[in-house]
Design an enzyme around this catalytic site. Structure first.
Site, PDB file in Angstrom:
ATOM      1  N   ASP A   3     -34.725  38.590 -46.401  1.00 48.22           N
ATOM      2  CA  ASP A   3     -34.613  40.021 -46.089  1.00 48.22           C
ATOM      3  C   ASP A   3     -34.172  40.284 -44.657  1.00 48.22           C
ATOM      4  O   ASP A   3     -34.230  41.412 -44.177  1.00 48.22           O
ATOM      5  CB  ASP A   3     -35.929  40.747 -46.394  1.00 48.22           C
ATOM      6  CG  ASP A   3     -37.079  40.311 -45.508  1.00 48.22           C
ATOM      7  OD1 ASP A   3     -37.095  39.137 -45.069  1.00 48.22           O
ATOM      8  OD2 ASP A   3     -37.997  41.127 -45.267  1.00 48.22           O
ATOM      9  N   ASP A  52     -35.338  39.647 -41.705  1.00 51.53           N
ATOM     10  CA  ASP A  52     -36.209  39.993 -40.579  1.00 51.53           C
ATOM     11  C   ASP A  52     -36.571  38.771 -39.735  1.00 51.53           C
ATOM     12  O   ASP A  52     -37.015  38.911 -38.601  1.00 51.53           O
ATOM     13  CB  ASP A  52     -37.469  40.739 -41.036  1.00 51.53           C
ATOM     14  CG  ASP A  52     -38.373  39.938 -41.943  1.00 51.53           C
ATOM     15  OD1 ASP A  52     -37.963  38.873 -42.424  1.00 51.53           O
ATOM     16  OD2 ASP A  52     -39.513  40.402 -42.191  1.00 51.53           O
ATOM     17  N   ARG A  53     -36.347  37.568 -40.264  1.00 51.14           N
ATOM     18  CA  ARG A  53     -36.631  36.346 -39.508  1.00 51.14           C
ATOM     19  C   ARG A  53     -35.340  35.717 -39.010  1.00 51.14           C
ATOM     20  O   ARG A  53     -34.271  35.975 -39.545  1.00 51.14           O
ATOM     21  CB  ARG A  53     -37.401  35.337 -40.370  1.00 51.14           C
ATOM     22  CG  ARG A  53     -38.728  35.872 -40.845  1.00 51.14           C
ATOM     23  CD  ARG A  53     -39.507  34.835 -41.644  1.00 51.14           C
ATOM     24  NE  ARG A  53     -40.705  35.436 -42.192  1.00 51.14           N
ATOM     25  CZ  ARG A  53     -41.882  34.852 -42.292  1.00 51.14           C
ATOM     26  NH1 ARG A  53     -42.027  33.606 -41.874  1.00 51.14           N
ATOM     27  NH2 ARG A  53     -42.924  35.481 -42.794  1.00 51.14           N
ATOM     28  N   HIS A 103     -39.042  35.419 -47.204  1.00 46.29           N
ATOM     29  CA  HIS A 103     -38.433  34.086 -47.138  1.00 46.29           C
ATOM     30  C   HIS A 103     -38.755  33.249 -48.372  1.00 46.29           C
ATOM     31  O   HIS A 103     -38.409  32.062 -48.405  1.00 46.29           O
ATOM     32  CB  HIS A 103     -38.937  33.364 -45.881  1.00 46.29           C
ATOM     33  CG  HIS A 103     -40.428  33.302 -45.795  1.00 46.29           C
ATOM     34  ND1 HIS A 103     -41.189  34.433 -45.601  1.00 46.29           N
ATOM     35  CD2 HIS A 103     -41.297  32.269 -45.891  1.00 46.29           C
ATOM     36  CE1 HIS A 103     -42.469  34.080 -45.576  1.00 46.29           C
ATOM     37  NE2 HIS A 103     -42.565  32.781 -45.756  1.00 46.29           N
ATOM     38  N   LYS A 141     -39.885  43.131 -37.535  1.00 47.27           N
ATOM     39  CA  LYS A 141     -39.148  42.072 -36.858  1.00 47.27           C
ATOM     40  C   LYS A 141     -37.692  42.155 -37.301  1.00 47.27           C
ATOM     41  O   LYS A 141     -37.403  42.696 -38.357  1.00 47.27           O
ATOM     42  CB  LYS A 141     -39.759  40.706 -37.119  1.00 47.27           C
ATOM     43  CG  LYS A 141     -40.104  40.372 -38.552  1.00 47.27           C
ATOM     44  CD  LYS A 141     -40.835  39.037 -38.609  1.00 47.27           C
ATOM     45  CE  LYS A 141     -41.382  38.757 -40.004  1.00 47.27           C
ATOM     46  NZ  LYS A 141     -42.732  39.300 -40.189  1.00 47.27           N
TER      47      LYS A 141
END
Length: 583
Positions: free
Chosen positions: A301, A303-304, A124, A399
């Site tokens: 990326d 994943d969040r 992030h 995640k």
């Protein structure tokens, strides 16, 4: 063509210790002579021979600035170290969860399976020539390398004297799907460029009922907005939401991946996802139109995730608890039940209450997805989450931001089965959350981030908080002197975790003050920035009286916030009168 292997003399470079999220530094640091090469060779040297010689590796990432150069360097080093083939997502793009899925699910034409991956991302953090780059290694289970490997990598960076590279190997065209073959001292070496989305989309379709989600999205009553913040999620958003689920193209915001994330900060929170927040009716400036029913955002990326309803923010801690509470009925993958649930220590205890009510195994782990991975590999955990906008399940070992969005869409579709047609009002995101609070109680929760704090001062603050813990009666005297309306501290410690799978012990994982009424203050230094230190302060208050769960979060938490800042002497140590980000 036949390539030759060169051995290049080098020397150790300070500061190459990978954290829980890999190695993150400014681009200018990675561009130093031998910096990336040293780290890649140190990683190859930390792996067993069978995971390198003749192996298949994935090399891709979020497409941030310097990725295209880094991919070519790693391909040449992989060839020189005896790797048999490298798989690269088209244009170097693979989300972190997609990399995990590719390692676990993808088979080559000859039946080959990947044994690991170099993921090029700083998650992030911002991208661009003056911003951040990062690299991490994931193992054959699809999850981040464990400490035993990252420690070896770091030790190797301190003693490295040479690295191997196929200097004469031409750059591979990573913009075109196909296989490029070479010959070297160890025989054939292939680079396969493949579609970034195929394997991941196939996996998502095996988990969720796409038909029920498609029906929800087809209703004129349901409107939707997804913001990729110009990160790699854009490579999946059109394919999944538009092509597979029938959403309108106009539902997608900032879904063209860019090397600098469009000059923005690709962190899906209320501070940085400004455009989405405004569209959802949550910004101070009213856009005038009616907000969509459902909104979501991803980080660099992918994943969040951030989940929003119409004029309503869902905390990540509530999100994972609500997914766990509804998973069995709403998501086919979980129809036979959940093996267990887990959260990171700083995450609110909302998931704990669900686990107790549903009689599920529950685990509280340090921050870092690898701790969840151990539980999942042992068949002990199905759904897990972190307060830092990370949610996932045992379908992969990372995640997964798009998974979380599809999970929420599945819950909305499930709750609205009888409401999609006709004039019935849809059950909204806010309705689902408020019903959850009425059932399980509400965990008022906020996080204050103080970014790029002087590392020495941050350490002093943490030492001050540990010292205070030596006498709980003394702490309570200080507490009552600051806020008489706050409960007494029942216990205080530095969180320590013994892994139930491998018995490993992780110490100094955050400083906790636990209050008699279930409230918590947690202080932690985060390792996700590339410069200075980030102090994270987590503040939580539990309210089980259903008549008191509708207060504004900042109002409910105000006494604890005041206490936390004064108890820690935050301004005195950091020189900051306010946090960088509040979530």
């Amino acid at each position: 063509m036949v390539f030759k292997v060169s051995t290049v003399s080098t020397s150790p470079i300070d500061g190459q210790k990978p954290g829980t999220s890999g190695l993150r530094k400014k681009v200018k640091v990675f561009k130093q002579p031998n910096y990336l090469e040293n780290f890649v060779q140190a990683t190859f040297n930390a792996l067993t021979a069978q995971k390198v010689k003749g192996a298949t590796l994935v090399v891709s990432g979020d497409g941030r600035y310097y990725s295209k150069d880094a991919v070519q360097i790693i391909i040449k080093m992989a060839a020189a170290n005896g790797v048999r083939r490298v798989w690269v997502g088209k244009n170097t793009l693979l989300s972190t969860p997609a990399v995990s899925a590719v390692i676990r699910e993808r088979s080559g034409a000859d039946g080959s399976k990947a044994t690991g991956a170099f993921i090029l991302t700083a998650s992030h953090n911002p991208g661009g020539p003056t911003e951040d780059f990062g690299i991490k290694y994931n193992m054959e289970n699809g999850g981040p390398a464990p400490e035993s490997i990252t420690d070896k990598i770091y030790e190797n960076t301190k003693t490295i004297k040479e690295y191997a590279i196929a200097d004469d190997l031409p750059n591979v065209d990573i913009s075109t799907i196909g296989v490029t073959s070479f010959e070297g001292p160890d025989g054939k070496f292939d680079v396969e460029v493949f579609d970034s989305a195929d394997d991941y989309v196939k996996l998502m379709k095996s988990i969720f009922d796409f038909e029920s989600i498609r029906k929800l999205l087809s209703s004129p009553k349901f409107t939707f907005c997804y913001d990729a913040l110009h990160g790699v999620a854009g490579a999946y958003a059109h394919r999944i939401f538009v092509e597979e689920l029938g959403a309108q193209e106009s539902a997608l915001l900032n879904c063209t991946p860019k090397e600098d994330f469009g000059g923005g900060h690709p962190d899906p929170n209320l501070t940085y996802a400004k455009e989405l927040v405004a569209q959802m009716g949550l910004s101070k400036s009213d856009t005038g139109g009616e907000p969509p029913e459902f909104g979501a955002a991803a980080d660099g990326d992918a994943d969040r995730n951030m989940i929003l309803g119409k004029r309503f923010f869902v905390t990540p801690s509530d999100s994972v608890a609500i997914i766990a509470a509804n998973a069995i009925g709403a998501i086919p993958y979980f129809s036979s039940g959940l093996k267990g649930v887990a959260r990171s220590m700083p995450t609110s205890a909302a998931l704990d209450v669900v686990a107790k009510s549903l009689n599920l195994k529950f685990f509280e782990v340090p921050t870092g997805w690898k701790f969840f991975g151990n539980l999942m590999d042992a068949g002990m955990c199905s759904v897990c989450g972190e307060e830092s906008f990370g949610t996932g399940s045992d379908h992969i070992r990372e995640k997964d931001g798009i998974w979380a969005v599809l999970a929420w869409m599945s819950i909305l579709a499930h709750k609205n089965k009888g409401n999609i047609d006709g004039n019935a009002k849809l059950v909204s995101v806010e309705d689902i959350v408020r019903q959850h609070w009425a059932t399980y109680g509400r965990h008022y929760y906020t996080r204050y981030d103080y970014e790029n704090v002087d590392a020495g001062k941050a350490k002093e603050l943490m030492e001050h908080l540990v010292k205070l813990q030596s006498s709980i009666p003394e702490v309570n005297k200080i507490v009552k002197g600051i806020r008489s309306d706050v409960a007494n501290v029942a216990s205080a410690d530095e969180f320590e975790y013994k892994d139930p799978v491998d018995g490993s012990i992780s110490k100094h994982q955050g400083i906790r003050y636990l209050f008699e009424d279930g409230s918590r203050l947690v202080f932690r230094l985060s390792g996700t920035g590339s410069e200075g230190a980030t102090i994270r302060l987590y503040i939580e208050q539990y309210e089980k009286d259903a008549s008191k769960t509708g207060r504004e979060s900042q109002e409910a938490l105000s006494p604890l916030v005041d206490l936390a800042l004064k108890l820690s002497k935050m301004e005195e140590f950091t020189g900051r009168s306010a946090p960088t980000v509040i979530t």
